[in-house]
Design a protein around this motif. Sequence first.
Motif, short mmCIF file in Angstrom:
data_model
loop_
_atom_site.label_atom_id
_atom_site.label_comp_id
_atom_site.label_asym_id
_atom_site.label_seq_id
_atom_site.Cartn_x
_atom_site.Cartn_y
_atom_site.Cartn_z
N GLY A 119 0.82 -1.19 0.00
CA GLY A 119 0.00 0.00 0.00
C GLY A 119 0.86 1.25 0.00
N PHE A 120 0.23 2.40 -0.19
CA PHE A 120 0.90 3.68 -0.03
C PHE A 120 0.81 4.11 1.43
CE2 PHE A 120 -0.27 3.96 -4.60
CZ PHE A 120 1.00 4.20 -5.12
N ASN A 121 1.65 5.08 1.82
CA ASN A 121 1.56 5.62 3.17
C ASN A 121 0.14 6.16 3.39
OD1 ASN A 121 4.27 5.08 3.65
ND2 ASN A 121 4.93 7.12 2.98
N LEU A 122 -0.43 5.85 4.55
CA LEU A 122 -1.80 6.25 4.86
C LEU A 122 -1.82 7.62 5.52
CD1 LEU A 122 -4.84 5.64 5.05
CD2 LEU A 122 -4.38 4.52 7.25
N SER A 123 -2.37 8.60 4.84
CA SER A 123 -2.46 9.96 5.35
C SER A 123 -3.62 10.09 6.33
CB SER A 123 -2.66 10.93 4.17
OG SER A 123 -3.19 12.15 4.62
N PHE A 124 -3.36 10.66 7.51
CA PHE A 124 -4.43 10.90 8.47
C PHE A 124 -5.41 11.94 7.92
CE2 PHE A 124 -2.80 9.40 12.87
CZ PHE A 124 -2.46 8.18 12.30
N HIS A 125 -4.90 12.90 7.14
CA HIS A 125 -5.79 13.87 6.51
C HIS A 125 -6.77 13.16 5.57
CE1 HIS A 125 -7.09 17.63 4.54
NE2 HIS A 125 -7.09 16.88 3.44
N TRP A 126 -6.24 12.25 4.75
CA TRP A 126 -7.09 11.48 3.85
C TRP A 126 -8.15 10.71 4.64
CZ3 TRP A 126 -8.01 6.21 3.53
CH2 TRP A 126 -8.69 5.76 2.39
N LEU A 127 -7.72 10.08 5.73
CA LEU A 127 -8.66 9.30 6.54
C LEU A 127 -9.74 10.18 7.13
CD1 LEU A 127 -9.44 6.57 7.72
CD2 LEU A 127 -7.79 6.97 9.58
N ARG A 128 -9.34 11.37 7.57
CA ARG A 128 -10.35 12.31 8.11
C ARG A 128 -11.39 12.66 7.05
NH1 ARG A 128 -8.42 18.26 9.71
NH2 ARG A 128 -8.31 18.36 7.44
N GLU A 129 -10.93 12.91 5.83
CA GLU A 129 -11.86 13.27 4.76
C GLU A 129 -12.76 12.10 4.37
OE1 GLU A 129 -12.34 16.37 3.74
OE2 GLU A 129 -10.92 16.78 5.36
N ILE A 130 -12.23 10.88 4.43
CA ILE A 130 -13.05 9.70 4.18
C ILE A 130 -14.15 9.57 5.23
CG2 ILE A 130 -13.05 7.17 4.22
CD1 ILE A 130 -12.01 8.29 1.62
N ILE A 131 -13.79 9.74 6.50
CA ILE A 131 -14.77 9.66 7.59
C ILE A 131 -15.84 10.73 7.42
CG2 ILE A 131 -15.08 9.89 10.08
CD1 ILE A 131 -12.25 8.71 10.41
N LEU A 132 -15.42 11.94 7.06
CA LEU A 132 -16.38 13.04 6.86
C LEU A 132 -17.32 12.71 5.71
CD1 LEU A 132 -17.36 15.88 7.55
CD2 LEU A 132 -15.61 16.78 5.99
N ALA A 133 -16.79 12.18 4.61
CA ALA A 133 -17.63 11.84 3.46
C ALA A 133 -18.61 10.72 3.82
CB ALA A 133 -16.76 11.43 2.28
N GLN A 134 -18.14 9.74 4.59
CA GLN A 134 -19.03 8.65 5.02
C GLN A 134 -20.14 9.19 5.92
OE1 GLN A 134 -16.23 5.97 6.86
NE2 GLN A 134 -15.79 4.90 4.94
#
Length: 337
Positions: free
Chosen positions: A231-246
């Motif tokens: 996998g690629f490095n997992l960005s916490f910013h990306w994860l935050r945006e995924i949670i917000l979109a969900q």
Amino acid sequence: MSAPLGQAWRLLNQGEDQLGADFYYRTFAFAGPKTQVHTTLIHHLGNQQASKAILYVHGYTDYFFQAGLAQHFVDQGYRFYAVDLQGYGRSIRPSTPPNWCDSVEQYSQDLDIALATMKQDGVEQVVILAHSTGGLVVSTYLAHPYALPERESHYQMPFPEVIGLMLNSPFLALPFPPAVLNRISWPIRILVSALPFSYLRAKKITTYATTLHCRFGGEWDYRLDWKPAEGFNLSFHWLREIILAQRNLAQQSLSIPTLFCHSKISTIGKDSVVETQQGDGVLDVDSMKQAAEKSFTNLTEVVIDKGFHDLYLSHETAREEYLQAMDNWLAQLTTTK
């Protein structure tokens, strides 16, 4: 929204795709949140006169390489397109980290470009097929408050009609059982919001990846620089945006006809390849199911026994069951359209 078409994006290059002579690619450049970004539309050259098409949208740490999937839909009489979103696969550039996004909504322009170009090609109706994070991206796009006529007016050009959505193991909820997810959602959101510029380093090859790639004994050959086994490095910013979109999607009610396909069980955390191959080794099926039933009001659910997270990459029996489920659903959909 973006500027009119002439100023919104431009075609950079085009030609025969790496998948072979049956495939053609077009790469477009447009303004991203911080710098110019790219998106790539790939299409199979079959059925060039057909008015209906499938548009495939990949998942996280992913890109389009499933030539057999394209051929399947062409054999059914459809045109087939796929998009490598900005920061993924053919659209990765040195200027931005792979898979990065400021927000899930920014992929709306990738989809606008894909759909507008398909319309220029003569496509009138589209069914979108989306896998994993692609399912969240597309659902967010379809739930957006602006309507098709407004997009057409804004870009000063027509769009095809999106008549249906097919979801392949969509990433609509974090990969935890529903009871656990309810307890940890807020702590996770607080953590990733407090550490937006932090990453989880990708070091270890995942068991799921070893079930797929021929280098590890799987049956699929794809580019490991675009879909790395660790996998690629997992960005916490990306994860935050995924949670917000969900979270935002959970408050929507989408009436578009939707086929929701998923494995029978989750096999997250299994140590062996054999155990992982018995189900979805990436997401929790129960949380996924709960989220889909909450957001989609015209939902058809199909369970694929021993289906992998990407159902098309499953062993042949499950893969054929998945393809048949899509064919059956499309047949019913097109009789009403």
